[in-house]
Design a protein around this motif. Structure first.
Motif, PDB file in Angstrom:
ATOM      1  N   TYR A 281       0.737  -1.285  -0.122  1.00  0.00           N
ATOM      2  CA  TYR A 281       0.348  -0.429   0.279  1.00  0.00           C
ATOM      3  C   TYR A 281       0.855   1.316  -0.089  1.00  0.00           C
ATOM      4  CZ  TYR A 281      -3.972  -3.567   1.214  1.00  0.00           C
ATOM      5  OH  TYR A 281      -4.312  -4.318   1.236  1.00  0.00           O
ATOM      6  N   ARG A 282       1.699   1.224   0.643  1.00  0.00           N
ATOM      7  CA  ARG A 282       2.914   2.625   0.348  1.00  0.00           C
ATOM      8  C   ARG A 282       4.450   2.108   0.153  1.00  0.00           C
ATOM      9  NH1 ARG A 282       4.920   4.910   6.188  1.00  0.00           N
ATOM     10  NH2 ARG A 282       4.404   3.227   6.442  1.00  0.00           N
TER      11      ARG A 282
ATOM     12  N   LEU B 290       3.149  16.580  -3.514  1.00  0.00           N
ATOM     13  CA  LEU B 290       2.211  15.798  -3.651  1.00  0.00           C
ATOM     14  C   LEU B 290       2.646  15.270  -5.157  1.00  0.00           C
ATOM     15  CD1 LEU B 290       1.786  15.712  -0.628  1.00  0.00           C
ATOM     16  CD2 LEU B 290      -0.873  14.021  -1.317  1.00  0.00           C
ATOM     17  N   GLU B 291       1.712  14.184  -5.237  1.00  0.00           N
ATOM     18  CA  GLU B 291       1.644  14.353  -7.077  1.00  0.00           C
ATOM     19  C   GLU B 291       0.652  13.494  -7.659  1.00  0.00           C
ATOM     20  OE1 GLU B 291       5.739  13.007  -9.582  1.00  0.00           O
ATOM     21  OE2 GLU B 291       6.349  15.407  -9.678  1.00  0.00           O
ATOM     22  N   LEU B 292      -0.407  13.897  -7.830  1.00  0.00           N
ATOM     23  CA  LEU B 292      -1.305  13.005  -8.224  1.00  0.00           C
ATOM     24  C   LEU B 292      -2.019  12.514  -9.062  1.00  0.00           C
ATOM     25  CD1 LEU B 292      -1.659  15.436  -5.823  1.00  0.00           C
ATOM     26  CD2 LEU B 292      -2.986  13.600  -4.429  1.00  0.00           C
ATOM     27  N   SER B 293      -2.562  11.227  -9.013  1.00  0.00           N
ATOM     28  CA  SER B 293      -3.108  10.947 -11.099  1.00  0.00           C
ATOM     29  C   SER B 293      -4.226  10.346 -10.614  1.00  0.00           C
ATOM     30  CB  SER B 293      -2.472   9.757 -11.670  1.00  0.00           C
ATOM     31  OG  SER B 293      -1.100  10.699 -11.923  1.00  0.00           O
ATOM     32  N   ALA B 294      -4.481   9.182 -10.100  1.00  0.00           N
ATOM     33  CA  ALA B 294      -6.227   8.281 -10.747  1.00  0.00           C
ATOM     34  C   ALA B 294      -6.269   7.445  -9.374  1.00  0.00           C
ATOM     35  CB  ALA B 294      -6.313   8.087 -11.966  1.00  0.00           C
ATOM     36  N   VAL B 295      -7.120   7.076  -9.265  1.00  0.00           N
ATOM     37  CA  VAL B 295      -7.824   6.122  -7.964  1.00  0.00           C
ATOM     38  C   VAL B 295      -6.717   5.079  -8.079  1.00  0.00           C
ATOM     39  CG1 VAL B 295      -9.498   5.439  -8.845  1.00  0.00           C
ATOM     40  CG2 VAL B 295      -9.814   5.468  -6.420  1.00  0.00           C
ATOM     41  N   ASP B 296      -6.006   4.695  -9.101  1.00  0.00           N
ATOM     42  CA  ASP B 296      -6.094   3.149  -9.722  1.00  0.00           C
ATOM     43  C   ASP B 296      -4.639   3.330  -9.661  1.00  0.00           C
ATOM     44  OD1 ASP B 296      -5.981   4.702 -11.950  1.00  0.00           O
ATOM     45  OD2 ASP B 296      -6.073   2.913 -13.216  1.00  0.00           O
TER      46      ASP B 296
ATOM     47  N   PRO C  71      -0.817   5.248  -7.583  1.00  0.00           N
ATOM     48  CA  PRO C  71      -0.079   5.514  -6.953  1.00  0.00           C
ATOM     49  C   PRO C  71       0.078   6.825  -6.255  1.00  0.00           C
ATOM     50  CG  PRO C  71       1.585   4.105  -8.201  1.00  0.00           C
ATOM     51  CD  PRO C  71       0.433   4.159  -8.644  1.00  0.00           C
ATOM     52  N   VAL C  72      -0.238   8.042  -5.518  1.00  0.00           N
ATOM     53  CA  VAL C  72       0.327   9.124  -5.346  1.00  0.00           C
ATOM     54  C   VAL C  72       1.889   9.014  -5.099  1.00  0.00           C
ATOM     55  CG1 VAL C  72      -0.051  11.566  -3.971  1.00  0.00           C
ATOM     56  CG2 VAL C  72      -2.332   9.898  -4.975  1.00  0.00           C
TER      57      VAL C  72
ATOM     58  N   LEU D 129       5.372   6.499  -2.464  1.00  0.00           N
ATOM     59  CA  LEU D 129       4.099   6.380  -2.766  1.00  0.00           C
ATOM     60  C   LEU D 129       3.191   5.307  -1.683  1.00  0.00           C
ATOM     61  CD1 LEU D 129       6.361   6.655  -5.167  1.00  0.00           C
ATOM     62  CD2 LEU D 129       5.377   4.285  -6.243  1.00  0.00           C
ATOM     63  N   VAL D 130       1.800   6.803  -1.977  1.00  0.00           N
ATOM     64  CA  VAL D 130       0.898   5.771  -1.330  1.00  0.00           C
ATOM     65  C   VAL D 130      -0.407   5.382  -2.426  1.00  0.00           C
ATOM     66  CG1 VAL D 130      -1.096   6.546   0.562  1.00  0.00           C
ATOM     67  CG2 VAL D 130       1.227   7.210   0.908  1.00  0.00           C
ATOM     68  N   MET D 131      -0.880   3.811  -2.020  1.00  0.00           N
ATOM     69  CA  MET D 131      -2.396   4.165  -2.737  1.00  0.00           C
ATOM     70  C   MET D 131      -3.027   4.583  -2.449  1.00  0.00           C
ATOM     71  SD  MET D 131      -1.356   2.751  -5.601  1.00  0.00           S
ATOM     72  CE  MET D 131      -3.642   1.682  -5.733  1.00  0.00           C
TER      73      MET D 131
END
Length: 353
Positions: free
Chosen positions: A165-166, A323-329, A331-332, A345-347
């Motif tokens: 998850y991380r 923070l660099e974010l993309s989508a729910v599927d 990782p951030v 990285l965090v899911m």
């Protein structure tokens, strides 16, 4: 006319090719002579052909296939650039695969006198252990995930851990290196127990070989038990990250203060981060936890386990976090603004159930 032209031998010396190579490229149609003597078959080349010959030489130097060489030579600059860049990616991928395979082969041959010794700054290694070990699993269900992965190289030492998850990665610059690259897997609890001792030293030497693995400080040696398990291919995860839809830099402590409850929703728009609580059942939107003013671009809404995200922020360094974010599927990526060598990285968590 031949007085103004160069013989094949002279032209070969001029452009750094051999006469036999020039004959081959003539046969392939890649570099025709300017003239061929009909009586004796001697080939002659014009000075104006030197740029094409030099480019051909360089293209073959990077092992570009002849079919692609023809594209670069004859189909325009845009097509040529695309071909060369694609080839470079292929070559780099093969080199990386060969490096990893070599490390696996060497590690699987205990009969070979295989030695590796890396010298690192004590405080830096201790800091890396504390940061990364926090991402290791607390369960032994999958032994490798309860470990820290050490990738020892001459130019860089990677310290990595993940619980699925991380994923946390810290890159260190060796002060010294001897032997061959080596990968080690050590239980996170074992390394954490050594962190205080390591941190008090100016330098620490990590030695590994057929006789075992140990950390050495000022002549004192402590054994480091190595786990024989397969660690996830973390580099492929990093390489597979998609370009972020949104980037934002916020105050780390303020962010930590609003991460309460089990699950939170982050609504980010042009640097402003709105944090709300989410009910555990049904993911209904709850009360407002805080609004953070940051610096960034893009907009996205994602859910997170509050404790998971807080843990990632807690081991970062400095007052700000990126923070660099993309989508729910996807990782951030959580980066420390003051320590570019550390990445977590965090899911995310789905908000729609």
């Amino acid at each position: 006319m031949t007085d103004e032209l160069l013989t094949i031998s002279a032209f070969a010396r001029q452009v750094g090719l051999t006469p036999s190579a020039l004959r081959f490229y003539d046969d392939c149609g890649l570099l025709r002579p300017a003239s061929v003597d009909e009586q004796n078959g001697y080939r002659y080349y014009a000075p104006s052909q030197e740029p094409r010959a030099a480019l051909l030489r360089d293209l073959r130097e990077i092992d570009l296939p002849l079919a692609e060489v023809r594209v670069v030579l004859d189909e325009g600059a845009a097509e040529g650039v695309a071909v060369v860049q694609a080839h470079l990616k292929t070559v780099e991928g093969k080199a990386e695969a060969a490096r990893r395979a070599t490390a696996r082969i060497l590690a699987s041959l205990p009969a070979v006198p295989y030695e590796c010794a890396v010298t690192l700054g004590g405080a830096e290694l201790a800091s890396a252990i504390r940061q990364v070990a926090a991402a290791a699993s607390e369960s032994d269900e999958i032994p490798a995930l309860a470990c820290v992965f050490l990738e020892l190289g001459e130019d860089e030492v990677a310290v990595v851990a993940t619980d699925r998850y991380r994923l946390s990665v810290r890159k260190l610059q060796p002060l010294g290196f001897a032997g061959y690259p080596r990968n080690l897997l050590v239980r996170a609890s074992e390394l954490t127990a050594l962190a205080k001792w390591v941190g008090a030293a100016v330098e620490v030497r990590l030695e590994t070989g057929p006789g075992g693995t140990a950390l050495v400080v000022d002549g004192e040696s402590r054994v480091v038990p190595v786990v024989d398990e397969e660690f996830p291919a973390y580099q492929s995860i990093l390489d597979g990250l998609t370009p972020p839809a949104c980037r934002v830099v916020v105050d780390r402590q303020q962010f930590l203060a609003v991460l309460t409850g089990e699950t939170v929703a982050l609504d980010i728009d042009s640097g402003k981060v709105t944090v709300t609580a989410v009910e555990p059942v049904g993911y209904a939107r709850g009360e407002l936890l805080g609004v953070l003013e940051g610096i960034g671009s893009g907009a996205v809404q994602l859910g997170f386990s509050a404790s998971l995200l807080a843990a990632a922020l807690s081991v970062s360094v400095g007052p700000d976090v990126l923070l660099e974010l993309s989508a729910v599927d996807r990782p951030v990526v959580v980066r420390s603004a003051d320590q570019g060598t550390f990445t977590t990285l965090v899911m995310p968590t789905r908000l729609d159930g």
